[in-house]
Design a protein around this motif. Structure first.
Motif, PDB file in Angstrom:
ATOM      1  N   ALA A 272       0.831  -1.205   0.000  1.00 10.54           N
ATOM      2  CA  ALA A 272       0.000   0.000   0.000  1.00 10.54           C
ATOM      3  C   ALA A 272       0.866   1.256   0.000  1.00 10.54           C
ATOM      4  O   ALA A 272       0.581   2.214  -0.731  1.00 10.54           O
ATOM      5  N   ALA A 273       1.919   1.261   0.799  1.00  4.88           N
ATOM      6  CA  ALA A 273       2.805   2.425   0.856  1.00  4.88           C
ATOM      7  C   ALA A 273       3.525   2.626  -0.472  1.00  4.88           C
ATOM      8  O   ALA A 273       3.667   3.759  -0.944  1.00  4.88           O
ATOM      9  N   LEU A 274       3.968   1.546  -1.088  1.00  2.07           N
ATOM     10  CA  LEU A 274       4.649   1.652  -2.381  1.00  2.07           C
ATOM     11  C   LEU A 274       3.693   2.160  -3.466  1.00  2.07           C
ATOM     12  O   LEU A 274       4.045   3.039  -4.266  1.00  2.07           O
ATOM     13  N   GLY A 275       2.484   1.641  -3.476  1.00  2.00           N
ATOM     14  CA  GLY A 275       1.489   2.120  -4.440  1.00  2.00           C
ATOM     15  C   GLY A 275       1.162   3.587  -4.226  1.00  2.00           C
ATOM     16  O   GLY A 275       1.071   4.360  -5.190  1.00  2.00           O
ATOM     17  N   ALA A 276       1.002   3.983  -2.966  1.00  2.00           N
ATOM     18  CA  ALA A 276       0.731   5.394  -2.661  1.00  2.00           C
ATOM     19  C   ALA A 276       1.908   6.267  -3.068  1.00  2.00           C
ATOM     20  O   ALA A 276       1.718   7.393  -3.558  1.00  2.00           O
ATOM     21  N   ALA A 277       3.135   5.763  -2.900  1.00  3.04           N
ATOM     22  CA  ALA A 277       4.323   6.534  -3.266  1.00  3.04           C
ATOM     23  C   ALA A 277       4.382   6.773  -4.772  1.00  3.04           C
ATOM     24  O   ALA A 277       4.710   7.881  -5.220  1.00  3.04           O
ATOM     25  N   VAL A 278       4.063   5.773  -5.554  1.00  2.37           N
ATOM     26  CA  VAL A 278       4.100   5.912  -7.020  1.00  2.37           C
ATOM     27  C   VAL A 278       3.037   6.909  -7.482  1.00  2.37           C
ATOM     28  O   VAL A 278       3.321   7.826  -8.274  1.00  2.37           O
ATOM     29  N   VAL A 279       1.823   6.753  -6.979  1.00  9.89           N
ATOM     30  CA  VAL A 279       0.735   7.641  -7.383  1.00  9.89           C
ATOM     31  C   VAL A 279       1.010   9.074  -6.908  1.00  9.89           C
ATOM     32  O   VAL A 279       0.829  10.041  -7.663  1.00  9.89           O
ATOM     33  N   ALA A 280       1.469   9.220  -5.670  1.00 13.40           N
ATOM     34  CA  ALA A 280       1.741  10.554  -5.128  1.00 13.40           C
ATOM     35  C   ALA A 280       2.878  11.238  -5.881  1.00 13.40           C
ATOM     36  O   ALA A 280       2.823  12.451  -6.124  1.00 13.40           O
ATOM     37  N   ALA A 281       3.906  10.492  -6.267  1.00  9.40           N
ATOM     38  CA  ALA A 281       5.012  11.073  -7.039  1.00  9.40           C
ATOM     39  C   ALA A 281       4.511  11.596  -8.378  1.00  9.40           C
ATOM     40  O   ALA A 281       4.900  12.692  -8.808  1.00  9.40           O
ATOM     41  N   ALA A 282       3.662  10.821  -9.031  1.00 11.45           N
ATOM     42  CA  ALA A 282       3.130  11.247 -10.324  1.00 11.45           C
ATOM     43  C   ALA A 282       2.289  12.517 -10.183  1.00 11.45           C
ATOM     44  O   ALA A 282       2.460  13.476 -10.958  1.00 11.45           O
ATOM     45  N   ILE A 283       1.414  12.535  -9.199  1.00  9.54           N
ATOM     46  CA  ILE A 283       0.549  13.704  -8.992  1.00  9.54           C
ATOM     47  C   ILE A 283       1.389  14.924  -8.609  1.00  9.54           C
ATOM     48  O   ILE A 283       1.185  16.030  -9.133  1.00  9.54           O
ATOM     49  N   TYR A 284       2.342  14.723  -7.705  1.00  9.34           N
ATOM     50  CA  TYR A 284       3.207  15.827  -7.275  1.00  9.34           C
ATOM     51  C   TYR A 284       4.007  16.369  -8.452  1.00  9.34           C
ATOM     52  O   TYR A 284       4.140  17.589  -8.626  1.00  9.34           O
TER      53      TYR A 284
ATOM     54  N   ALA B 280       0.330   3.041   4.673  1.00  8.59           N
ATOM     55  CA  ALA B 280       1.091   1.974   5.339  1.00  8.59           C
ATOM     56  C   ALA B 280       0.468   1.614   6.680  1.00  8.59           C
ATOM     57  O   ALA B 280       0.308   0.436   7.007  1.00  8.59           O
ATOM     58  N   GLY B 281       0.106   2.618   7.464  1.00 10.32           N
ATOM     59  CA  GLY B 281      -0.440   2.366   8.796  1.00 10.32           C
ATOM     60  C   GLY B 281      -1.819   1.752   8.779  1.00 10.32           C
ATOM     61  O   GLY B 281      -2.120   0.847   9.557  1.00 10.32           O
ATOM     62  N   LYS B 282      -2.688   2.234   7.898  1.00  7.10           N
ATOM     63  CA  LYS B 282      -4.062   1.710   7.846  1.00  7.10           C
ATOM     64  C   LYS B 282      -4.092   0.244   7.437  1.00  7.10           C
ATOM     65  O   LYS B 282      -4.831  -0.546   7.990  1.00  7.10           O
ATOM     66  N   LEU B 283      -3.302  -0.110   6.436  1.00  5.99           N
ATOM     67  CA  LEU B 283      -3.365  -1.472   5.926  1.00  5.99           C
ATOM     68  C   LEU B 283      -2.313  -2.388   6.544  1.00  5.99           C
ATOM     69  O   LEU B 283      -2.453  -3.610   6.470  1.00  5.99           O
ATOM     70  N   GLY B 284      -1.285  -1.820   7.122  1.00  2.00           N
ATOM     71  CA  GLY B 284      -0.210  -2.646   7.668  1.00  2.00           C
ATOM     72  C   GLY B 284      -0.246  -2.825   9.169  1.00  2.00           C
ATOM     73  O   GLY B 284       0.412  -3.708   9.700  1.00  2.00           O
ATOM     74  N   GLY B 285      -0.986  -1.985   9.859  1.00  2.00           N
ATOM     75  CA  GLY B 285      -1.063  -2.109  11.307  1.00  2.00           C
ATOM     76  C   GLY B 285       0.087  -1.422  12.012  1.00  2.00           C
ATOM     77  O   GLY B 285       0.682  -0.475  11.516  1.00  2.00           O
ATOM     78  N   ARG B 286       0.407  -1.926  13.199  1.00  2.00           N
ATOM     79  CA  ARG B 286       1.374  -1.272  14.074  1.00  2.00           C
ATOM     80  C   ARG B 286       2.799  -1.763  13.920  1.00  2.00           C
ATOM     81  O   ARG B 286       3.625  -1.522  14.780  1.00  2.00           O
TER      82      ARG B 286
END
Length: 170
Positions: free
Chosen positions: A47-59, A85-91
């Protein structure tokens, strides 16, 4: 002389034939506590890696369209990565360490995408040609444009990713 029996009184019992149904006047049992969340580091990392790719493109697109580096957007990039990362990966504590690293990479790639978009407009070439065939020129342009505030945004994005991962996992 015969005596008649009194009419039958309703007996407390199953409602509608359901022996587990709530009886009139009864107090409901307390609710069970929610099940504890299990750490799923693999899902958190994906989830964090996917968010990083999408966020980099948008940014990068935001930088390319505005021709300015926008600091609060870098903070948003970091926070989105941490929350994913936190929502889907936990603590799992590894997620709070990996999230800032991914945020740094995402902000950097986003800035390079923005530089390539600006350069492509300046020389009337396509973005993909500039970004993929002249990546060294894009990096040199980024180095020339980088100032101390650029690195402050990197640090804030990393902090936002760390805190986002911690808060989302709670």
């Amino acid at each position: 002389m015969s005596q008649s029996a009194p009419p039958p009184q309703p007996q407390p019992g199953p409602v509608d034939g359901n022996p587990y149904a709530q009886q009139p006047g009864a107090v409901p049992p307390p609710m069970a506590p929610p099940a504890p969340r299990k750490d799923n580091i693999a899902l958190g990392l994906v989830a964090a890696l996917g968010a990083a790719v999408v966020a980099a493109a948008i940014y990068g697109v935001v930088i390319g369209l505005t021709k300015h580096e926008i600091g609060w957007a870098a903070v948003g990039v970091g926070f989105v990565i941490g929350v994913a990362a936190g929502k889907l990966g936990g603590r799992n504590p590894a997620l709070a360490v990996v999230s800032p690293i991914l945020a740094l990479g995402s902000v950097y790639i986003g800035q390079l995408v923005g530089e390539a978009m600006i350069g492509a407009d300046a020389v009337n070439r396509s973005f993909s040609e500039i970004f993929f065939q002249h990546f060294d020129v894009v990096q040199e342009a980024w180095k020339a444009d980088a100032d101390p505030l650029t690195f402050v945004f990197f640090a804030i994005a990393a902090w936002a990713a760390f805190s986002g991962a911690k808060k989302a996992a709670a």
